[in-house]
Motif scaffolding. Structure first.
Motif, PDB file in Angstrom:
ATOM      1  N   SER A  44      25.581  29.626  36.022  1.00  0.00           N
ATOM      2  CA  SER A  44      25.133  29.833  37.405  1.00  0.00           C
ATOM      3  C   SER A  44      24.796  31.292  37.706  1.00  0.00           C
ATOM      4  O   SER A  44      24.033  31.569  38.629  1.00  0.00           O
ATOM      5  N   GLY A  45      25.406  32.212  36.974  1.00  0.00           N
ATOM      6  CA  GLY A  45      25.226  33.629  37.272  1.00  0.00           C
ATOM      7  C   GLY A  45      26.061  34.089  38.462  1.00  0.00           C
ATOM      8  O   GLY A  45      25.887  35.203  38.960  1.00  0.00           O
ATOM      9  N   ASP A  46      26.987  33.264  38.906  1.00  0.00           N
ATOM     10  CA  ASP A  46      27.851  33.585  40.052  1.00  0.00           C
ATOM     11  C   ASP A  46      29.103  34.314  39.550  1.00  0.00           C
ATOM     12  O   ASP A  46      30.029  33.700  39.039  1.00  0.00           O
ATOM     13  N   TYR A  47      29.095  35.611  39.711  1.00  0.00           N
ATOM     14  CA  TYR A  47      30.222  36.443  39.285  1.00  0.00           C
ATOM     15  C   TYR A  47      31.019  36.949  40.480  1.00  0.00           C
ATOM     16  O   TYR A  47      31.683  37.971  40.389  1.00  0.00           O
ATOM     17  N   SER A  48      30.973  36.233  41.598  1.00  0.00           N
ATOM     18  CA  SER A  48      31.646  36.708  42.810  1.00  0.00           C
ATOM     19  C   SER A  48      33.145  36.855  42.571  1.00  0.00           C
ATOM     20  O   SER A  48      33.747  36.106  41.797  1.00  0.00           O
ATOM     21  N   PRO A  49      33.773  37.814  43.256  1.00  0.00           N
ATOM     22  CA  PRO A  49      35.189  38.089  43.009  1.00  0.00           C
ATOM     23  C   PRO A  49      36.118  36.945  43.415  1.00  0.00           C
ATOM     24  O   PRO A  49      37.205  36.826  42.854  1.00  0.00           O
ATOM     25  N   ILE A  50      35.718  36.078  44.330  1.00  0.00           N
ATOM     26  CA  ILE A  50      36.590  34.967  44.739  1.00  0.00           C
ATOM     27  C   ILE A  50      36.829  34.004  43.572  1.00  0.00           C
ATOM     28  O   ILE A  50      37.823  33.303  43.526  1.00  0.00           O
ATOM     29  N   HIS A  51      35.926  34.031  42.595  1.00  0.00           N
ATOM     30  CA  HIS A  51      36.055  33.177  41.415  1.00  0.00           C
ATOM     31  C   HIS A  51      36.537  33.934  40.183  1.00  0.00           C
ATOM     32  O   HIS A  51      36.878  33.306  39.187  1.00  0.00           O
ATOM     33  N   ASN A  52      36.566  35.277  40.261  1.00  0.00           N
ATOM     34  CA  ASN A  52      36.770  36.046  39.033  1.00  0.00           C
ATOM     35  C   ASN A  52      37.752  37.201  39.107  1.00  0.00           C
ATOM     36  O   ASN A  52      38.069  37.784  38.084  1.00  0.00           O
ATOM     37  N   ILE A  54      41.481  38.173  40.376  1.00  0.00           N
ATOM     38  CA  ILE A  54      42.745  37.682  40.925  1.00  0.00           C
ATOM     39  C   ILE A  54      43.273  38.584  42.049  1.00  0.00           C
ATOM     40  O   ILE A  54      43.823  38.093  43.026  1.00  0.00           O
ATOM     41  N   LYS A  55      43.076  39.887  41.931  1.00  0.00           N
ATOM     42  CA  LYS A  55      43.526  40.796  42.994  1.00  0.00           C
ATOM     43  C   LYS A  55      42.769  40.516  44.288  1.00  0.00           C
ATOM     44  O   LYS A  55      43.360  40.482  45.372  1.00  0.00           O
ATOM     45  N   PHE A  56      41.461  40.325  44.192  1.00  0.00           N
ATOM     46  CA  PHE A  56      40.650  39.993  45.358  1.00  0.00           C
ATOM     47  C   PHE A  56      41.123  38.679  45.974  1.00  0.00           C
ATOM     48  O   PHE A  56      41.256  38.563  47.204  1.00  0.00           O
ATOM     49  N   CYS A  57      41.386  37.698  45.129  1.00  0.00           N
ATOM     50  CA  CYS A  57      41.839  36.391  45.627  1.00  0.00           C
ATOM     51  C   CYS A  57      43.162  36.515  46.381  1.00  0.00           C
ATOM     52  O   CYS A  57      43.310  35.975  47.482  1.00  0.00           O
ATOM     53  N   LYS A  58      44.107  37.231  45.801  1.00  0.00           N
ATOM     54  CA  LYS A  58      45.417  37.378  46.445  1.00  0.00           C
ATOM     55  C   LYS A  58      45.306  38.138  47.762  1.00  0.00           C
ATOM     56  O   LYS A  58      45.999  37.813  48.724  1.00  0.00           O
ATOM     57  N   LYS A  59      44.434  39.141  47.814  1.00  0.00           N
ATOM     58  CA  LYS A  59      44.217  39.873  49.071  1.00  0.00           C
ATOM     59  C   LYS A  59      43.654  38.962  50.150  1.00  0.00           C
ATOM     60  O   LYS A  59      43.794  39.235  51.338  1.00  0.00           O
ATOM     61  N   ASN A  60      43.001  37.888  49.733  1.00  0.00           N
ATOM     62  CA  ASN A  60      42.406  36.930  50.668  1.00  0.00           C
ATOM     63  C   ASN A  60      43.208  35.632  50.770  1.00  0.00           C
ATOM     64  O   ASN A  60      42.680  34.586  51.145  1.00  0.00           O
ATOM     65  N   ASN A  61      44.490  35.736  50.418  1.00  0.00           N
ATOM     66  CA  ASN A  61      45.459  34.639  50.591  1.00  0.00           C
ATOM     67  C   ASN A  61      45.222  33.416  49.705  1.00  0.00           C
ATOM     68  O   ASN A  61      45.542  32.288  50.090  1.00  0.00           O
ATOM     69  N   LYS A  64      45.313  31.973  43.213  1.00  0.00           N
ATOM     70  CA  LYS A  64      44.628  32.151  41.931  1.00  0.00           C
ATOM     71  C   LYS A  64      43.127  32.254  42.179  1.00  0.00           C
ATOM     72  O   LYS A  64      42.661  32.091  43.302  1.00  0.00           O
ATOM     73  N   LYS A  65      42.378  32.445  41.086  1.00  0.00           N
ATOM     74  CA  LYS A  65      40.918  32.430  41.189  1.00  0.00           C
ATOM     75  C   LYS A  65      40.462  31.018  41.560  1.00  0.00           C
ATOM     76  O   LYS A  65      40.934  30.040  40.983  1.00  0.00           O
ATOM     77  N   LEU A  66      39.550  30.929  42.526  1.00  0.00           N
ATOM     78  CA  LEU A  66      39.054  29.634  42.972  1.00  0.00           C
ATOM     79  C   LEU A  66      38.052  29.067  41.979  1.00  0.00           C
ATOM     80  O   LEU A  66      37.252  29.802  41.394  1.00  0.00           O
ATOM     81  N   GLY A  67      38.084  27.746  41.846  1.00  0.00           N
ATOM     82  CA  GLY A  67      37.087  27.044  41.046  1.00  0.00           C
ATOM     83  C   GLY A  67      35.756  27.052  41.770  1.00  0.00           C
ATOM     84  O   GLY A  67      35.684  27.243  42.992  1.00  0.00           O
ATOM     85  N   TYR A  68      34.695  26.851  41.038  1.00  0.00           N
ATOM     86  CA  TYR A  68      33.350  26.826  41.598  1.00  0.00           C
ATOM     87  C   TYR A  68      33.080  25.481  42.263  1.00  0.00           C
ATOM     88  O   TYR A  68      33.123  24.436  41.602  1.00  0.00           O
ATOM     89  N   ALA A  69      32.766  25.507  43.553  1.00  0.00           N
ATOM     90  CA  ALA A  69      32.489  24.270  44.282  1.00  0.00           C
ATOM     91  C   ALA A  69      31.328  23.508  43.658  1.00  0.00           C
ATOM     92  O   ALA A  69      31.369  22.279  43.528  1.00  0.00           O
ATOM     93  N   PHE A  70      30.298  24.231  43.239  1.00  0.00           N
ATOM     94  CA  PHE A  70      29.134  23.535  42.714  1.00  0.00           C
ATOM     95  C   PHE A  70      29.318  23.028  41.289  1.00  0.00           C
ATOM     96  O   PHE A  70      28.487  22.276  40.776  1.00  0.00           O
ATOM     97  N   LEU A  71      30.431  23.361  40.672  1.00  0.00           N
ATOM     98  CA  LEU A  71      30.795  22.698  39.425  1.00  0.00           C
ATOM     99  C   LEU A  71      31.053  21.216  39.716  1.00  0.00           C
ATOM    100  O   LEU A  71      30.754  20.342  38.891  1.00  0.00           O
ATOM    101  N   ILE A  72      31.578  20.922  40.900  1.00  0.00           N
ATOM    102  CA  ILE A  72      31.796  19.526  41.308  1.00  0.00           C
ATOM    103  C   ILE A  72      30.468  18.769  41.333  1.00  0.00           C
ATOM    104  O   ILE A  72      30.375  17.653  40.830  1.00  0.00           O
TER     105      ILE A  72
END
Length: 157
Positions: A44-52, A54-61, A64-72
């Motif tokens: 996908s080329g999606d390298y956003s921090p919410i998926h990659n 862990i520090k960014f994810c934890k700062k945003n409550n 862990k790293k979130l799975g890609y919605a569009f993988l579904i």
């Protein structure tokens, strides 16, 4: 990228509209591995921090790293094309409601239920619900037109 789905209620793949009835249910599972997550990232080329990150994810409550919605939606594409109805359809409409996040190493339980069948137009409607444990992470609705007379499917798993 290989999406390894497991079909819970294995039976003959339904390709003919005559074999599809309202209430028909198909169940699958999909394990979100680190490899699948990373393969989707590359695809996908999606390298956003919410998926990659862990520090960014934890700062945003998020724990862990979130799975890609569009993988579904990619998994749904494989289900429609290979398993149900089995590769002889055209997806006319798909709604996607991403209700809750999922994470790497979660196992998704995917349930498809036929809610409408029009045999004369060869159109079926399916409701989809995806859970991790008992928590709904996705629901949606698809409309598929069965269109090909004969089809041979080569599966990769």
């Amino acid at each position: 990228m290989k999406i390894n789905l497991k079909e819970k209620n294995k039976n003959k793949h339904t390709v003919n509209i005559e074999n599809i009835e309202i209430g028909l249910i198909k169940d699958f599972t999909l394990k979100i591995t680190e490899k699948l997550h990373n393969d989707f990232k590359k695809f996908s080329g999606d390298y956003s921090p919410i998926h990659n990150d862990i520090k960014f994810c934890k700062k945003n409550n998020f724990k862990k790293k979130l799975g890609y919605a569009f993988l579904i939606t990619s998994a749904l594409s494989k289900i429609y094309g290979i398993y149900f109805p089995g590769g002889n359809e055209l997806c006319l409409h798909q709604t996607c409601n991403f209700r809750n996040p999922f994470y790497i190493n979660d196992t998704l339980s995917i349930k498809l239920k036929v809610v409408q069948v029009n045999k004369s137009t060869k159109i079926i409607s399916i409701n989809t619900e995806i859970k991790v444990k008992k928590k709904i992470i996705f629901d949606g609705h698809s409309v598929l037109k069965l269109c090909l007379k004969k089809w041979s499917i080569k599966k990769d798993n």
